[in-house]
Write a protein that holds these residues in place. Structure first.
Motif, PDB file in Angstrom:
ATOM      1  N   ASN A  98      -4.993 -64.933  12.284  1.00 51.12           N
ATOM      2  CA  ASN A  98      -4.333 -64.761  13.341  1.00 51.12           C
ATOM      3  C   ASN A  98      -2.925 -65.345  13.174  1.00 51.12           C
ATOM      4  O   ASN A  98      -1.749 -64.609  13.740  1.00 51.12           O
ATOM      5  CB  ASN A  98      -4.800 -65.221  14.597  1.00 51.12           C
ATOM      6  N   ILE A  99      -2.652 -66.583  12.588  1.00 48.54           N
ATOM      7  CA  ILE A  99      -1.395 -67.327  12.583  1.00 48.54           C
ATOM      8  C   ILE A  99      -0.627 -66.495  11.617  1.00 48.54           C
ATOM      9  O   ILE A  99       0.707 -66.206  11.863  1.00 48.54           O
ATOM     10  CB  ILE A  99      -1.832 -68.637  12.156  1.00 48.54           C
ATOM     11  N   ILE A 100      -1.308 -66.131  10.412  1.00 49.82           N
ATOM     12  CA  ILE A 100      -0.642 -65.485   9.281  1.00 49.82           C
ATOM     13  C   ILE A 100       0.054 -64.116   9.681  1.00 49.82           C
ATOM     14  O   ILE A 100       1.290 -63.939   9.658  1.00 49.82           O
ATOM     15  CB  ILE A 100      -1.241 -65.342   8.010  1.00 49.82           C
ATOM     16  N   THR A 101      -0.654 -63.530  10.539  1.00 47.84           N
ATOM     17  CA  THR A 101      -0.396 -62.127  11.168  1.00 47.84           C
ATOM     18  C   THR A 101       1.040 -62.195  12.055  1.00 47.84           C
ATOM     19  O   THR A 101       2.032 -61.584  11.802  1.00 47.84           O
ATOM     20  CB  THR A 101      -1.511 -61.393  11.933  1.00 47.84           C
ATOM     21  N   ALA A 102       0.780 -63.291  12.938  1.00 48.05           N
ATOM     22  CA  ALA A 102       2.066 -63.222  13.574  1.00 48.05           C
ATOM     23  C   ALA A 102       3.309 -64.012  13.166  1.00 48.05           C
ATOM     24  O   ALA A 102       4.442 -63.784  13.098  1.00 48.05           O
ATOM     25  CB  ALA A 102       1.941 -64.319  15.016  1.00 48.05           C
ATOM     26  N   ALA A 103       3.026 -65.076  12.120  1.00 47.08           N
ATOM     27  CA  ALA A 103       4.130 -65.465  11.312  1.00 47.08           C
ATOM     28  C   ALA A 103       5.035 -64.610  10.502  1.00 47.08           C
ATOM     29  O   ALA A 103       6.119 -64.668  10.408  1.00 47.08           O
ATOM     30  CB  ALA A 103       3.535 -66.675  10.360  1.00 47.08           C
ATOM     31  N   LEU A 104       4.204 -63.594  10.016  1.00 51.42           N
ATOM     32  CA  LEU A 104       4.648 -62.686   9.120  1.00 51.42           C
ATOM     33  C   LEU A 104       5.599 -61.521   9.965  1.00 51.42           C
ATOM     34  O   LEU A 104       6.581 -61.134   9.610  1.00 51.42           O
ATOM     35  CB  LEU A 104       3.941 -61.821   8.199  1.00 51.42           C
ATOM     36  N   ASP A 105       5.060 -61.247  11.088  1.00 49.50           N
ATOM     37  CA  ASP A 105       5.601 -60.686  12.257  1.00 49.50           C
ATOM     38  C   ASP A 105       7.152 -61.050  12.677  1.00 49.50           C
ATOM     39  O   ASP A 105       7.909 -60.230  12.572  1.00 49.50           O
ATOM     40  CB  ASP A 105       4.730 -60.327  13.427  1.00 49.50           C
ATOM     41  N   VAL A 106       6.854 -62.313  12.908  1.00 49.28           N
ATOM     42  CA  VAL A 106       8.176 -62.954  13.320  1.00 49.28           C
ATOM     43  C   VAL A 106       9.199 -63.182  12.203  1.00 49.28           C
ATOM     44  O   VAL A 106      10.502 -63.080  12.244  1.00 49.28           O
ATOM     45  CB  VAL A 106       7.699 -64.309  14.056  1.00 49.28           C
ATOM     46  N   SER A 107       8.803 -63.341  11.093  1.00 45.59           N
ATOM     47  CA  SER A 107       9.420 -63.584   9.611  1.00 45.59           C
ATOM     48  C   SER A 107      10.214 -62.088   9.563  1.00 45.59           C
ATOM     49  O   SER A 107      11.558 -62.494   9.427  1.00 45.59           O
ATOM     50  CB  SER A 107       8.508 -63.781   8.517  1.00 45.59           C
ATOM     51  N   PHE A 114      12.212 -67.368  10.151  1.00 48.21           N
ATOM     52  CA  PHE A 114      10.989 -68.220  10.370  1.00 48.21           C
ATOM     53  C   PHE A 114      10.094 -67.891   8.874  1.00 48.21           C
ATOM     54  O   PHE A 114      10.292 -66.644   8.594  1.00 48.21           O
ATOM     55  CB  PHE A 114      10.285 -67.606  11.567  1.00 48.21           C
ATOM     56  N   ASP A 115       9.688 -68.789   7.999  1.00 44.17           N
ATOM     57  CA  ASP A 115       9.173 -68.574   6.928  1.00 44.17           C
ATOM     58  C   ASP A 115       8.068 -69.553   6.549  1.00 44.17           C
ATOM     59  O   ASP A 115       8.441 -70.624   6.324  1.00 44.17           O
ATOM     60  CB  ASP A 115      10.314 -68.331   6.073  1.00 44.17           C
ATOM     61  N   ILE A 116       7.061 -69.019   6.580  1.00 39.74           N
ATOM     62  CA  ILE A 116       5.922 -69.965   6.060  1.00 39.74           C
ATOM     63  C   ILE A 116       5.972 -70.430   4.708  1.00 39.74           C
ATOM     64  O   ILE A 116       5.254 -71.612   4.252  1.00 39.74           O
ATOM     65  CB  ILE A 116       4.583 -69.759   6.438  1.00 39.74           C
ATOM     66  N   THR A 117       6.430 -69.700   3.832  1.00 40.56           N
ATOM     67  CA  THR A 117       6.645 -70.186   2.541  1.00 40.56           C
ATOM     68  C   THR A 117       7.723 -71.251   2.398  1.00 40.56           C
ATOM     69  O   THR A 117       8.107 -71.697   1.187  1.00 40.56           O
ATOM     70  CB  THR A 117       6.781 -69.036   1.594  1.00 40.56           C
ATOM     71  N   VAL A 118       8.237 -71.972   3.622  1.00 39.71           N
ATOM     72  CA  VAL A 118       9.218 -73.037   3.301  1.00 39.71           C
ATOM     73  C   VAL A 118       8.653 -74.334   2.719  1.00 39.71           C
ATOM     74  O   VAL A 118       9.295 -75.199   2.376  1.00 39.71           O
ATOM     75  CB  VAL A 118       9.938 -73.576   4.565  1.00 39.71           C
ATOM     76  N   ALA A 119       7.218 -74.460   2.483  1.00 41.90           N
ATOM     77  CA  ALA A 119       6.469 -75.520   2.014  1.00 41.90           C
ATOM     78  C   ALA A 119       7.021 -76.322   1.067  1.00 41.90           C
ATOM     79  O   ALA A 119       7.329 -77.422   1.019  1.00 41.90           O
ATOM     80  CB  ALA A 119       5.104 -75.258   1.828  1.00 41.90           C
ATOM     81  N   PRO A 120       7.389 -75.576  -0.218  1.00 41.85           N
ATOM     82  CA  PRO A 120       7.997 -76.449  -1.219  1.00 41.85           C
ATOM     83  C   PRO A 120       9.313 -77.328  -0.677  1.00 41.85           C
ATOM     84  O   PRO A 120       9.500 -78.258  -1.321  1.00 41.85           O
ATOM     85  CB  PRO A 120       8.364 -75.442  -2.389  1.00 41.85           C
ATOM     86  N   LEU A 290       8.768 -67.953  17.456  1.00 46.30           N
ATOM     87  CA  LEU A 290       9.988 -67.784  17.968  1.00 46.30           C
ATOM     88  C   LEU A 290      11.180 -68.833  18.114  1.00 46.30           C
ATOM     89  O   LEU A 290      12.201 -69.019  17.564  1.00 46.30           O
ATOM     90  CB  LEU A 290      10.022 -67.057  19.081  1.00 46.30           C
ATOM     91  N   ALA A 291      10.528 -70.205  18.632  1.00 50.00           N
ATOM     92  CA  ALA A 291      11.333 -71.261  18.758  1.00 50.00           C
ATOM     93  C   ALA A 291      11.916 -71.784  17.496  1.00 50.00           C
ATOM     94  O   ALA A 291      12.973 -72.121  17.676  1.00 50.00           O
ATOM     95  CB  ALA A 291      10.574 -72.341  19.295  1.00 50.00           C
ATOM     96  N   THR A 292      10.905 -71.795  16.431  1.00 47.44           N
ATOM     97  CA  THR A 292      11.559 -72.338  15.068  1.00 47.44           C
ATOM     98  C   THR A 292      12.456 -71.209  14.680  1.00 47.44           C
ATOM     99  O   THR A 292      13.662 -71.480  14.111  1.00 47.44           O
ATOM    100  CB  THR A 292      10.397 -72.297  14.272  1.00 47.44           C
TER     101      THR A 292
END
Ligand code: AMP
Ligand code: MG
Length: 316
Positions: A98-107, A114-120, A290-292
């Motif tokens: 659920n989290i990845i689906t929304a994250a990719l949508d907002v990305s 917004f990008d969850i691959t910012v980890a490095p 969205l806030a991020t």
């Protein structure tokens, strides 16, 4: 006889009034619990029947989501993805799906703000530790493994990475999702009303027994205020109020502040003229992403993105 029944009626009335008064008091007080989770103070407060059981069950759900999404625990689903080899399929459980689906949508909608691959990149700046300013070469190396085109999400439950070095960080979305889930649990328990505060992610449902109109009043904190003063009060019946701010996590080096919201295009903290962005929406997971995203995008593009998702936005 008449006197006796009158006295009896008075006693019944006093008892009824007392019971109502007591119930009202109890409802207004509610049941509240605070725990340190998601690297922040998390408070859940509920009113009415089942309040205590509901709050305990909501915390069980929060712990469950934290276990799945914790970047630093070797047992989390996020760690399994981050330790996976190039192209290896990692099957993720529903919370993470659920989290990845929304994250990719907002990305996609935010063109990568917004990008969850910012980890490095986030790891290089060490916001969870002492904080350090990385060398430009380290940033450009990490940027090579950043971008949602470096992960695939097939059949809505399989994550694959284009390179083993690609890593994900759900820190910009997990608390939002957790607040939605806590509210779901509290609703299932049938409480009168409830408020969930996960350090900047606030969600509420039902009646606030402490206001005449039953609405919830949520203060938007003045950035960097030592006393936690409020700039503005938002009134809502239900939904989420989520803030991303530079003052939530930062370190100082040679007189300069470095905060934790990274512009995935530059690899540096997003430099903006405001200190926080607040999103008001029904869904807290989307509000969090969205806030991020809007913080990174800037005021004009941020407002347009929030509007696309039917959310209200405040810059402070
Ligand atoms: P938030 O407080 O919701 O704005 O999330 C900030 C956290 O999300 C940071 O501490 C990082 O772990 C992560 N993060 C930082 N920059 C981004 C970004 N551009 N996109 C997604 N997640 C980010
Ligand atoms: Mg966020």
């Amino acid at each position: 006889m008449k006197k006796k029944s009158l006295a009896f009626a008075v006693i019944i009335c006093v008892m009824l009034f007392g019971a109502l008064f007591y119930r009202n008091l109890w409802e207004n007080k509610g049941f509240e619990r605070t725990e340190f989770l998601f690297d922040t103070q998390c408070t859940v407060k509920a009113y009415g029947d089942n309040a205590q059981k509901a709050v305990e069950a909501a915390f069980d759900r929060l712990y469950e989501i934290h276990r799945a999404t914790d970047f630093f625990s070797e047992d989390s689903q996020v760690a399994t993805i981050n330790n996976a080899a190039q192209g290896e399929a990692v099957i993720v459980e529903p919370h993470v799906q659920n989290i990845i689906t929304a994250a990719l949508d907002v990305s996609k909608a935010s063109l990568g703000a917004f990008d969850i691959t910012v980890a490095p990149l986030v790891s290089l700046w060490d916001f969870s530790g002492e904080g350090r300013v990385p060398k430009e070469t380290e940033i450009s190396d990490a940027l090579a493994y950043t971008g949602i085109d470096k992960i695939s999400f097939d059949e809505k439950n399989k994550v694959r990475k284009a390179f083993k070095e690609v890593k994900i960080d759900l820190g910009g979305a997990a608390k939002g999702y957790a607040a939605d889930e806590a509210i779901r649990v509290l609703t299932e328990y049938g409480v009168l009303g409830a408020i969930v505060d996960l350090g900047g992610n606030i969600s509420c449902m039902g009646q606030n027994p402490n206001t005449k109109d039953g609405k919830w009043r949520i203060g938007l904190q003045k950035p960097f205020s030592a006393t936690g003063e409020y700039d503005e009060i938002i009134e809502i019946k239900s939904g989420a109020v989520v803030t991303s701010g530079t003052y939530q996590r930062y370190f100082e080096k040679d007189g300069k502040k470095y905060h934790h919201i990274i512009d995935p295009k530059t690899g540096h903290p997003a430099e903006r003229e405001y200190s926080s962005v607040t999103i008001v929406a029904q869904n807290s997971l989307y509000a969090d992403c969205l806030a991020t995203a809007c913080f990174v995008m800037g005021e004009e593009d941020g407002r347009a993105l929030a509007e696309n998702f039917g959310a209200e936005i405040y810059f402070k």
